[in-house]
Each structure stands twice: as structure tokens, then as C-alpha cells.
Design a protein around this motif. Sequence first.
Motif, PDB file in Angstrom:
ATOM      1  N   ASN A  45     -13.541  45.329 -51.657  1.00  0.00           N
ATOM      2  CA  ASN A  45     -15.497  45.163 -51.131  1.00  0.00           C
ATOM      3  C   ASN A  45     -15.396  46.716 -52.044  1.00  0.00           C
ATOM      4  OD1 ASN A  45     -14.511  47.298 -49.325  1.00  0.00           O
ATOM      5  ND2 ASN A  45     -15.108  46.400 -47.674  1.00  0.00           N
ATOM      6  N   ALA A  46     -17.094  47.158 -51.964  1.00  0.00           N
ATOM      7  CA  ALA A  46     -17.307  48.398 -52.474  1.00  0.00           C
ATOM      8  C   ALA A  46     -16.455  49.806 -52.634  1.00  0.00           C
ATOM      9  CB  ALA A  46     -18.478  48.983 -52.412  1.00  0.00           C
ATOM     10  N   MET A  47     -16.013  49.188 -50.743  1.00  0.00           N
ATOM     11  CA  MET A  47     -14.526  50.232 -51.207  1.00  0.00           C
ATOM     12  C   MET A  47     -13.890  50.839 -51.543  1.00  0.00           C
ATOM     13  SD  MET A  47     -17.088  52.386 -48.481  1.00  0.00           S
ATOM     14  CE  MET A  47     -16.214  53.591 -48.424  1.00  0.00           C
ATOM     15  N   ASN A  48     -13.506  49.910 -51.710  1.00  0.00           N
ATOM     16  CA  ASN A  48     -12.074  49.272 -52.804  1.00  0.00           C
ATOM     17  C   ASN A  48     -11.926  49.948 -54.156  1.00  0.00           C
ATOM     18  OD1 ASN A  48     -11.262  46.868 -49.954  1.00  0.00           O
ATOM     19  ND2 ASN A  48     -10.325  48.326 -50.691  1.00  0.00           N
ATOM     20  N   VAL A  75     -12.905  53.132 -66.673  1.00  0.00           N
ATOM     21  CA  VAL A  75     -12.769  51.926 -65.746  1.00  0.00           C
ATOM     22  C   VAL A  75     -13.179  50.888 -65.436  1.00  0.00           C
ATOM     23  CG1 VAL A  75     -12.493  52.733 -63.920  1.00  0.00           C
ATOM     24  CG2 VAL A  75     -11.594  51.549 -63.800  1.00  0.00           C
ATOM     25  N   MET A  76     -13.012  49.821 -66.020  1.00  0.00           N
ATOM     26  CA  MET A  76     -13.693  48.862 -65.798  1.00  0.00           C
ATOM     27  C   MET A  76     -13.446  48.202 -65.282  1.00  0.00           C
ATOM     28  SD  MET A  76     -13.361  45.312 -68.445  1.00  0.00           S
ATOM     29  CE  MET A  76     -11.933  44.573 -67.762  1.00  0.00           C
ATOM     30  N   ILE A  77     -14.923  47.579 -64.443  1.00  0.00           N
ATOM     31  CA  ILE A  77     -15.393  46.616 -62.645  1.00  0.00           C
ATOM     32  C   ILE A  77     -15.442  45.423 -63.491  1.00  0.00           C
ATOM     33  CG2 ILE A  77     -16.032  47.020 -60.742  1.00  0.00           C
ATOM     34  CD1 ILE A  77     -13.451  48.907 -61.249  1.00  0.00           C
ATOM     35  N   ASP A 104     -17.750  41.313 -62.276  1.00  0.00           N
ATOM     36  CA  ASP A 104     -18.028  40.526 -61.811  1.00  0.00           C
ATOM     37  C   ASP A 104     -18.361  38.988 -60.628  1.00  0.00           C
ATOM     38  OD1 ASP A 104     -19.071  39.171 -63.658  1.00  0.00           O
ATOM     39  OD2 ASP A 104     -21.205  39.282 -63.039  1.00  0.00           O
ATOM     40  N   GLN A 105     -16.737  39.539 -61.591  1.00  0.00           N
ATOM     41  CA  GLN A 105     -16.277  37.911 -60.934  1.00  0.00           C
ATOM     42  C   GLN A 105     -15.614  38.102 -59.702  1.00  0.00           C
ATOM     43  OE1 GLN A 105     -12.858  35.888 -63.418  1.00  0.00           O
ATOM     44  NE2 GLN A 105     -13.541  37.339 -65.253  1.00  0.00           N
ATOM     45  N   LEU A 106     -15.672  36.444 -58.968  1.00  0.00           N
ATOM     46  CA  LEU A 106     -15.059  36.683 -57.899  1.00  0.00           C
ATOM     47  C   LEU A 106     -13.783  36.455 -57.750  1.00  0.00           C
ATOM     48  CD1 LEU A 106     -16.433  35.334 -55.193  1.00  0.00           C
ATOM     49  CD2 LEU A 106     -15.367  32.462 -56.080  1.00  0.00           C
ATOM     50  N   ALA A 107     -13.061  36.964 -56.911  1.00  0.00           N
ATOM     51  CA  ALA A 107     -11.460  37.139 -57.013  1.00  0.00           C
ATOM     52  C   ALA A 107     -11.202  36.121 -56.250  1.00  0.00           C
ATOM     53  CB  ALA A 107     -10.993  38.382 -55.718  1.00  0.00           C
ATOM     54  N   PRO A 108      -9.687  35.715 -57.076  1.00  0.00           N
ATOM     55  CA  PRO A 108      -9.273  35.772 -58.235  1.00  0.00           C
ATOM     56  C   PRO A 108      -9.803  35.714 -59.683  1.00  0.00           C
ATOM     57  CG  PRO A 108      -8.249  34.731 -57.194  1.00  0.00           C
ATOM     58  CD  PRO A 108      -8.858  34.357 -55.964  1.00  0.00           C
ATOM     59  N   GLU A 162     -23.720  41.780 -54.804  1.00  0.00           N
ATOM     60  CA  GLU A 162     -21.793  42.064 -54.696  1.00  0.00           C
ATOM     61  C   GLU A 162     -22.048  42.479 -55.534  1.00  0.00           C
ATOM     62  OE1 GLU A 162     -17.548  40.735 -53.787  1.00  0.00           O
ATOM     63  OE2 GLU A 162     -19.402  39.240 -53.184  1.00  0.00           O
ATOM     64  N   ALA A 163     -22.263  41.795 -56.858  1.00  0.00           N
ATOM     65  CA  ALA A 163     -22.453  42.739 -58.271  1.00  0.00           C
ATOM     66  C   ALA A 163     -22.405  44.176 -58.485  1.00  0.00           C
ATOM     67  CB  ALA A 163     -23.097  41.337 -59.740  1.00  0.00           C
ATOM     68  N   CYS A 164     -23.367  44.290 -57.733  1.00  0.00           N
ATOM     69  CA  CYS A 164     -23.922  45.395 -58.177  1.00  0.00           C
ATOM     70  C   CYS A 164     -24.088  46.443 -57.147  1.00  0.00           C
ATOM     71  CB  CYS A 164     -25.996  45.100 -58.187  1.00  0.00           C
ATOM     72  SG  CYS A 164     -26.666  44.079 -59.387  1.00  0.00           S
ATOM     73  N   ASP A 165     -23.075  46.210 -56.284  1.00  0.00           N
ATOM     74  CA  ASP A 165     -22.628  47.220 -55.068  1.00  0.00           C
ATOM     75  C   ASP A 165     -21.282  47.080 -56.392  1.00  0.00           C
ATOM     76  OD1 ASP A 165     -24.595  47.399 -52.906  1.00  0.00           O
ATOM     77  OD2 ASP A 165     -23.573  45.292 -52.176  1.00  0.00           O
ATOM     78  N   ARG A 166     -21.184  46.458 -56.439  1.00  0.00           N
ATOM     79  CA  ARG A 166     -19.589  47.509 -57.255  1.00  0.00           C
ATOM     80  C   ARG A 166     -19.938  48.030 -58.251  1.00  0.00           C
ATOM     81  NH1 ARG A 166     -16.388  41.407 -58.443  1.00  0.00           N
ATOM     82  NH2 ARG A 166     -15.880  40.834 -56.387  1.00  0.00           N
TER      83      ARG A 166
END
Length: 294
Positions: free
Chosen positions: A90-93, A109-111, A113-117, A133-137
Motif C-alpha cells: 500500500n501507500a506506506m509500503n 525510483v520508478m513507481i 500503477d499496475q495491479l500486483a503482481p 490508488e494509482a494517485c495514492d502511490r
Amino acid sequence: MMTPAQTLRDLLAQDKCHVMPCCFDALSAKLIQQEGYDLTFMSGFAASASRIGAPDLGLMSYGEVVDQARNITDAINIPLIGDGDTGYGNAMNVRRTVTGFAKAGCASVMIEDQLAPKRCGHTPGKAVVGRDEACDRIRAAVDAREALRAQGGDILILARTDARHEHGLAEAIDRAAMFAELGADILFVEAPQNEAEMREVCAALPGPKMANIVEGGATPDLPNAELHEIGYAIAAYPLSLMAAAMQAMVTSLRSMRDDARPGQMDFVELRRRIGFDDYYEESEKYVSARRDID
């Protein structure tokens, strides 16, 4: 002393598209630097293949990826962009991921918006999380960057969207624009399908953009001058070195089976590129080290 992040900022401020061969371990990164490239990227696809012999399908853990990045930054002094995948939770991770990559010496670092995995951007079956969720990341990544700066650290955020595959180019551009508003430093819309889409991406979005050129992939492999004219600041080549290395190893193995010796780098250059000559020169200052060599 100039930080890796500031060095990368200065490179991105130049009016050019930087050719960025991607590495997968310390040796491949060292060769990239020796050949005069200004920056490199630790390809998640290639690093997963090299480190664990498995496809880039979210199998490598956060700890393994950061360890690989640390080994690479220890071997070079050009900026390294690390592949932080989805942030590993999640965002804290995501915040922990960004902080960990900065402490490992990464310039960025690249972050994504894909769904894990997650999956390689040019392979089937990938999906993205919702906009919130993408924006939260990216918000969490930017918050981590600002917290690092307050403590004297630094890192750039490369925000990636894979929304083109499922939801079309307009959604991908909209997501990247939101990432820019949240404070991302570099934008990466993965897998535009043709030159017209690449031009639309660069015209619509602010700041530095990255193109990802996979030989045989979805995005056209255009000349660097054309990528610069379109508006890209970085052209990443994630698999070129690994594909070349794998082909050379397979060729060598097949030749050896037939009792032949394939063409290869001579032993003198091999030692020099790995660093034996530098080690010997530096060790001359120390009597005990000279004795060990002798």
C-alpha cells in the motif's frame, strides 16, 4: 558533493534525449559507465532473470531488488534509476520503497500503477489499479521524497502508467498528468503503439518524459534524434544488454559442446574491465596488499 539525484536533474535539464542502456547487475552497469553513457536503469525484467532466473512477474521481493540496486550503485558513479515496481504494497509500503532506494544510492525510483503482481509492460495480462490508488502511490512516493530532502537526502520520482493497454491512450495521459500535478519528476507512459501516440504523449504532458524501447515490443524503435524531436528526455533500452549477453552465452555453450572456442573478449581486457588493474594500482600503497598479490 553532487548527489546522484542532482546529477540526474542536471542531465534532464539538457536539450537532448539521453540513450539509457539498462543494466541487470553490477558488471553490466560498470560496462555501461565504461562505454561513456551518462545514466542507467536497473531493469526489473533483466534483474529478475539474472538474480533468480525467473520472469518479471512480481517474484522478486523488495529486499532482493534493493540489494541488487545497492550492488549496482556501489560499482558505478553515474545515476541509477531503480525499478520500484508497484511499491510492494500500500501507500506506506511505497514510502518505504522510495526511502530504501534512496539509501541504496539510486538517483530515481520508478513507481507504477499496475495491479500486483506486476508484469513486464510489453507482455500480456497486465492490469492497472484504479485512479485513486494509482494517485495514492505517487502521492506517497512524493511525500517520501520530501521527507528525505528534509533530512538531507534526495531522490527523483519516475511515475509510470500502464493504462494504455486496458483503458486506452487518453486514460494513460490523464493519469500521467495527475502524477505530474502530484509532484512526479519524470513521466513514463508505457507502450504507446505508434509514433502518433508517442507524439500525443509528449505534447500533452509536462516535464521530462521517458520512452521505453523493447526490441520487438509494442513501441516503435525510433532513432534517438527523432525521439528527441518528439519530446523525450530519456530513451530506455531495458533488454538490449541482457538479450545480447544471453545470445553470446548460448552461442559459446553450443560451440564448446562441439569442442570449438567461440570469439570472446581477451583475458587482458576482461581483467581490466572488471577492475583488476585498478585494484593492483591502488594496492601499491599498502605493503600487506602487495604481498597478498605476490
